[in-house]
Design a protein around this motif. Sequence first.
Motif, short mmCIF file in Angstrom:
data_model
loop_
_atom_site.label_atom_id
_atom_site.label_comp_id
_atom_site.label_asym_id
_atom_site.label_seq_id
_atom_site.Cartn_x
_atom_site.Cartn_y
_atom_site.Cartn_z
N THR A 84 -6.18 14.20 -2.36
CA THR A 84 -6.77 13.43 -1.24
C THR A 84 -8.21 13.86 -0.98
OG1 THR A 84 -5.78 14.95 0.35
CG2 THR A 84 -4.57 12.93 -0.12
N TYR A 165 -12.70 0.57 1.26
CA TYR A 165 -13.06 1.99 1.41
C TYR A 165 -14.51 2.13 1.85
CZ TYR A 165 -12.91 6.93 1.13
OH TYR A 165 -12.94 8.24 1.51
N ARG A 168 -14.66 1.38 5.48
CA ARG A 168 -14.08 2.45 6.31
C ARG A 168 -15.01 3.65 6.37
NH1 ARG A 168 -9.34 3.83 3.00
NH2 ARG A 168 -8.98 5.47 4.53
N ILE A 180 -5.25 5.48 4.39
CA ILE A 180 -5.38 6.41 3.25
C ILE A 180 -4.23 6.17 2.27
CG2 ILE A 180 -5.37 8.83 2.50
CD1 ILE A 180 -6.64 9.65 5.09
N SER A 183 -4.69 3.01 0.33
CA SER A 183 -5.86 3.13 -0.55
C SER A 183 -5.49 3.91 -1.81
CB SER A 183 -6.98 3.84 0.23
OG SER A 183 -7.95 4.37 -0.62
N ILE A 184 -4.92 5.09 -1.63
CA ILE A 184 -4.59 5.93 -2.79
C ILE A 184 -3.51 5.28 -3.64
CG2 ILE A 184 -3.53 8.14 -3.46
CD1 ILE A 184 -5.05 9.42 -1.12
N LYS A 187 -4.33 2.27 -5.94
CA LYS A 187 -4.98 2.63 -7.20
C LYS A 187 -3.98 3.26 -8.17
CE LYS A 187 -8.05 4.77 -4.70
NZ LYS A 187 -9.11 5.20 -3.81
#
Length: 440
Positions: A84, A165, A168, A180, A183-184, A187
């Motif tokens: 992260t 992103y 943000r 978060i 987003s992670i 991907k």
Amino acid sequence: MRMYDLITKKKHGEVLTDEEIQFMITGYVNGDIPDYQMSAMTMAIWFNGMNDHEITELTKVMAKSGDMIDLSAIEGKKVDKHSTGGVGDKTTLIVAPIVAACGGKVAKMSGRGLGHTGGTVDKLEAIPGYRTVLDRKEFFDTVNKCGVSVIGQSGNLAPADKKLYALRDVTATVDSIPLIASSIMSKKLAAGSDCILLDVKTGSGAFMKTLDDSIKLAQTMVAIGEGAGRRTVALITDMDTPLGFGIGNSLEVMESMDVLKGHGPEDLTEVSLQLASNMLYLVGKGTPEECRAMAEKAIEDGSAFETFCTMVKAQGGDDAVLRDYTKFAQAPFKLDVVADRDGFITKMNAEEIGETSVVLGAGRETKESDIDFSAGLVLHKKFGDAVKKGDSLVTLYTSKEESLKNAERMYREAVTIGDTQPEKEPLVYARVEKDKVEKY
Ligand code: URA
């Protein structure tokens, strides 16, 4: 459907439907929904959150906003890893070749530095000649040949996340668990690996500052991964203190090579071994204990280091720098910051230390800035260490002599010397698996 009504719903803490989430993300990516409306929405999400179903749906829609990569041309089980974000966090450079040397397959797309946190792609580009852009075939061939390839994210991987992103980042809405996690994981799902190991950082240098929030974020991401049919495990690791001693791109490559050669810093070596063993466990290489022994052996017998060199050569890089660090470009200016009193290091603010590295040139001050690969810091004293007046706390490296004064002031503010030796913090706080949290 109107974005105005969706913002109103979320402002009142109501739940968005699947159709509404689809409308919002598709509209934002194709430009029908403007940034100002999306910023109002991300702030409403920041305050009111999302339930598990909304987060999963948001992740799926974001993942499908671009290419969903099919890795079936690579033989064997593929395992991905994501951190992260941290300061001095160079673990990908260490764990990817360890896992590959033990027979796991790592087809990894990494990111660049963000704010005070460094990025793996920038670090790899410090190796002369290393290409972080490969076409799909060359990427797959490299993994089939070396067991590992680390490249930059392709332009069309989760474009919804890329746009969101960036928004943000400038609207103070990065540190939100639903945002978060989606987003992670968007991907990671798009990148196509069978298994995912998440390194969720906690502490002053992390986006999640408390252990409880970090565990919650980890549980949310593990649930998304498992729900999408990917075996997913998360480790919660410390980011109150930077990892290792080096911060900055070539400095971090050198330190990672020290770990692969068996003489790296203890904290970095331990965290890397735990991450690598969990990745091996996920691809079915044995029990956690067997996987740990395998990872240790790959360092001891040099196979992990040689695997890294093979990947570097396959991607056009010069592996001579990895064997002889004096071949890296050297920073022309350096400064030692010395202790002004006796005592113990009682506080290190990792975020402020990361910002110091950016001022020296190791990160980007604006999106357009170039990175100075030789810039950064080498810490000599870490949290809990005893210091004597006049001891060097850190050496600062840069190509911009004028940045040294400011960086010295920032470093002094980031570090506190007190009278009493503090207790050391754990390196790994917890492990999160589907429906299971083990605290250490
Ligand atoms: N890393 C990401 O990729 N996304 C976030 O939102 C935070 C860290």
